[in-house]
Design an enzyme around this catalytic site. Structure first.
Site, PDB file in Angstrom:
ATOM      1  N   THR A  17      41.612   9.239  20.074  1.00  0.00           N
ATOM      2  CA  THR A  17      41.900  10.668  20.060  1.00  0.00           C
ATOM      3  C   THR A  17      43.285  10.938  19.502  1.00  0.00           C
ATOM      4  O   THR A  17      43.487  11.876  18.721  1.00  0.00           O
ATOM      5  CB  THR A  17      41.766  11.252  21.478  1.00  0.00           C
ATOM      6  OG1 THR A  17      40.437  11.015  21.959  1.00  0.00           O
ATOM      7  CG2 THR A  17      42.034  12.752  21.476  1.00  0.00           C
ATOM      8  N   CYS A 111      44.742  15.830  27.188  1.00  0.00           N
ATOM      9  CA  CYS A 111      43.338  15.437  27.168  1.00  0.00           C
ATOM     10  C   CYS A 111      42.975  14.666  28.425  1.00  0.00           C
ATOM     11  O   CYS A 111      43.656  13.702  28.807  1.00  0.00           O
ATOM     12  CB  CYS A 111      43.077  14.583  25.929  1.00  0.00           C
ATOM     13  SG  CYS A 111      41.329  14.207  25.655  1.00  0.00           S
ATOM     14  N   CYS A 193      44.944  24.443  19.484  1.00  0.00           N
ATOM     15  CA  CYS A 193      45.069  25.231  20.716  1.00  0.00           C
ATOM     16  C   CYS A 193      46.525  25.466  21.107  1.00  0.00           C
ATOM     17  O   CYS A 193      46.834  26.399  21.857  1.00  0.00           O
ATOM     18  CB  CYS A 193      44.302  24.577  21.862  1.00  0.00           C
ATOM     19  SG  CYS A 193      45.014  23.038  22.493  1.00  0.00           S
TER      20      CYS A 193
END
Length: 212
Positions: A17, A111, A193
């Site tokens: 990620t 995350c 975001c």
């Protein structure tokens, strides 16, 4: 109103990620810093494009150095294939948040996992310890101590090695819209975001609905 982000630091940048976040941040023209514990895990084609700091997210001096001059933070810390008890992710997040408060950096996406949308007894037992530390991460993020920060909790389901959905993925606040998310889409959302106030102080589930 969107927030202007130009410089971002990534904690956990050598994982699946994290690397996708680096790629997406570079695509947006951000200046990217990564705090990296093991430099050998950073791909040769990535290292020259970013500012690399060799350090550890559990050491305050390293975290402070990484945060210096940044506009925003992305946390993609993980344990790779180690599913045993750990507090490294939650301890690191607390240290990062404390240092953000001290240095004036306001915005962070972190995350975790969509398992946090489920009752703990429904989480597969082999993921129980990792989920427990993700829960500690979320509880830390939601603490009144950090209410002045613009935080986003990103709770993806299975991260799929699939092509990007080209912005067709769905984002829910407070629930998961599906079972999988392409890794590039997750990286895209983790970056975008940061400048989207509608996601601040939200638990964001995301998925590509056709990947079930």
């Amino acid at each position: 109103m969107s927030k202007v982000i130009e410089k971002v630091v990534i904690f956990g940048g050598t994982g699946q990620t994290g690397l996708c976040c680096i790629e997406q941040a570079l695509k947006k023209g951000f200046k990217v810093t990564a705090l990296v514990r093991d430099l050998s895990r950073l791909p040769d084609e990535v290292a020259p494009k970013i500012n690399v700091i060799n350090g550890n997210s559990t050491i305050k001096e390293d975290v402070a150095k990484a945060l210096e001059g940044q506009d925003a933070v992305i946390v993609t810390l993980g344990t790779r294939n180690d599913l045993n008890f750990t507090t490294v992710m939650s301890d690191s997040l607390k240290l990062i948040l404390d240092t953000m408060c001290e240095t004036g950096v306001k915005t962070i996406s972190a995350c975790m996992s969509s398992f946090l949308f489920m009752d703990p007894e429904r989480v597969p037992p082999r993921f129980a310890e990792i989920n427990a530390d993700h829960k500690r991460m979320l509880e830390t993020l939601q603490s009144p101590k950090y209410e002045s920060l613009d935080w986003i909790a990103v709770l993806p389901p299975h991260i799929a090695d699939e092509p990007s959905s080209n912005n067709q993925f769905k984002v829910n606040h407070g629930s998961s819209p599906g079972r999988q998310i392409p890794k590039s889409d997750l990286g895209q959302f983790m970056v975008e975001c940061l400048s989207q106030p509608e996601h601040y102080h939200q638990l964001c589930g995301l998925a590509y609905p056709t990947l079930q």
